[in-house]
Design a protein around this motif. Structure first.
Motif, PDB file in Angstrom:
ATOM      1  N   LYS A   1      43.738  46.898  39.330  1.00 14.66           N
ATOM      2  CA  LYS A   1      45.125  47.730  39.576  1.00 14.66           C
ATOM      3  C   LYS A   1      45.537  48.983  38.951  1.00 14.66           C
ATOM      4  O   LYS A   1      46.102  48.016  37.814  1.00 14.66           O
TER       5      LYS A   1
ATOM      6  N   TYR B   1      41.874  37.620  39.020  1.00 13.91           N
ATOM      7  CA  TYR B   1      39.754  36.967  39.266  1.00 13.91           C
ATOM      8  C   TYR B   1      40.531  36.035  39.899  1.00 13.91           C
ATOM      9  O   TYR B   1      41.578  35.338  39.934  1.00 13.91           O
TER      10      TYR B   1
ATOM     11  N   GLY C   1      43.795  51.063  43.642  1.00 14.48           N
ATOM     12  CA  GLY C   1      43.016  49.653  43.039  1.00 14.48           C
ATOM     13  C   GLY C   1      41.895  49.684  43.732  1.00 14.48           C
ATOM     14  O   GLY C   1      40.947  50.504  43.875  1.00 14.48           O
ATOM     15  N   HIS C   2      40.869  48.547  42.641  1.00 13.41           N
ATOM     16  CA  HIS C   2      39.819  48.829  43.367  1.00 13.41           C
ATOM     17  C   HIS C   2      38.949  46.820  43.326  1.00 13.41           C
ATOM     18  O   HIS C   2      39.852  46.317  42.492  1.00 13.41           O
ATOM     19  N   HIS C   3      38.470  46.632  43.932  1.00 13.28           N
ATOM     20  CA  HIS C   3      37.736  45.180  45.066  1.00 13.28           C
ATOM     21  C   HIS C   3      36.822  45.068  44.670  1.00 13.28           C
ATOM     22  O   HIS C   3      36.317  45.605  45.577  1.00 13.28           O
TER      23      HIS C   3
ATOM     24  N   ASN D   1      45.695  35.896  36.712  1.00  9.03           N
ATOM     25  CA  ASN D   1      46.611  37.816  37.051  1.00  9.03           C
ATOM     26  C   ASN D   1      46.593  38.160  35.965  1.00  9.03           C
ATOM     27  O   ASN D   1      47.220  37.617  34.436  1.00  9.03           O
TER      28      ASN D   1
ATOM     29  N   ASP E   1      36.674  36.890  44.045  1.00  9.36           N
ATOM     30  CA  ASP E   1      36.808  38.127  43.721  1.00  9.36           C
ATOM     31  C   ASP E   1      37.442  38.321  42.295  1.00  9.36           C
ATOM     32  O   ASP E   1      37.786  38.057  40.755  1.00  9.36           O
ATOM     33  N   TYR E   2      37.493  39.906  42.498  1.00 14.61           N
ATOM     34  CA  TYR E   2      38.071  41.536  40.677  1.00 14.61           C
ATOM     35  C   TYR E   2      38.434  41.781  41.586  1.00 14.61           C
ATOM     36  O   TYR E   2      37.649  42.545  42.170  1.00 14.61           O
ATOM     37  N   THR E   3      39.988  41.935  41.094  1.00 16.58           N
ATOM     38  CA  THR E   3      40.461  42.684  41.526  1.00 16.58           C
ATOM     39  C   THR E   3      41.689  43.692  39.777  1.00 16.58           C
ATOM     40  O   THR E   3      41.484  43.683  39.836  1.00 16.58           O
TER      41      THR E   3
ATOM     42  N   THR F   1      33.806  41.578  45.874  1.00 20.23           N
ATOM     43  CA  THR F   1      33.800  40.204  46.232  1.00 20.23           C
ATOM     44  C   THR F   1      32.098  39.437  45.784  1.00 20.23           C
ATOM     45  O   THR F   1      31.265  41.167  46.354  1.00 20.23           O
TER      46      THR F   1
ATOM     47  N   THR G   1      43.948  31.618  40.625  1.00 24.88           N
ATOM     48  CA  THR G   1      43.403  32.412  40.184  1.00 24.88           C
ATOM     49  C   THR G   1      44.624  33.178  39.796  1.00 24.88           C
ATOM     50  O   THR G   1      45.114  32.351  38.639  1.00 24.88           O
TER      51      THR G   1
ATOM     52  N   SER H   1      43.609  42.915  35.388  1.00 27.44           N
ATOM     53  CA  SER H   1      42.511  42.408  36.036  1.00 27.44           C
ATOM     54  C   SER H   1      42.615  41.186  37.142  1.00 27.44           C
ATOM     55  O   SER H   1      44.110  39.679  36.575  1.00 27.44           O
TER      56      SER H   1
END
Length: 105
Positions: free
Chosen positions: A38, A58, A12-14, A83, A34-36, A16, A81, A56
């Motif tokens: 996975k 948000y 994962g990359h995060h 997803n 935030d953006y993640t 913020t 949120t 993704s």
């Protein structure tokens, strides 16, 4: 994160970012985003064609607070949120609203 099953094992990359500001009437505002991303490592057991899952996520939070005394404050909080997954079973949108009273001693 460390997961036991292949369905939950991912890289994962995060990212913020946030800001805080003073508003009129002694109100303090906070805004965070935030953006993640996975990338799951194995095909999902929820997929008939063994698709490897990608999500993704948000998220945004907004908080407005005001001190009522040196020991207490009142805050209105909103959290969003989303997803966005390539497997629709994992798609969701969530809205959370709360009113919080805090007391420090």
């Amino acid at each position: 994160e460390n997961a036991e099953k292949a369905d939950w094992d991912f890289n994962g990359h995060h990212l913020t970012a946030g800001t805080e500001m003073r508003l009129p009437m002694a109100i303090r505002g906070e805004l965070d985003g935030d953006y993640t991303l996975k990338d799951y490592k194995s095909p999902s057991s929820f997929s008939a064609d063994q698709t490897v899952r990608e999500d993704s996520i948000y998220a945004t939070t907004l908080r407005l607070s005001r001190a009522l005394s040196p020991q207490s404050d009142l805050a209105l909080h909103y959290a969003f949120t989303k997803n966005d997954s390539n497997l629709s079973v994992f798609d969701y949108t969530r809205h959370i609203y709360s009113l919080n009273y805090g007391w420090r001693f």
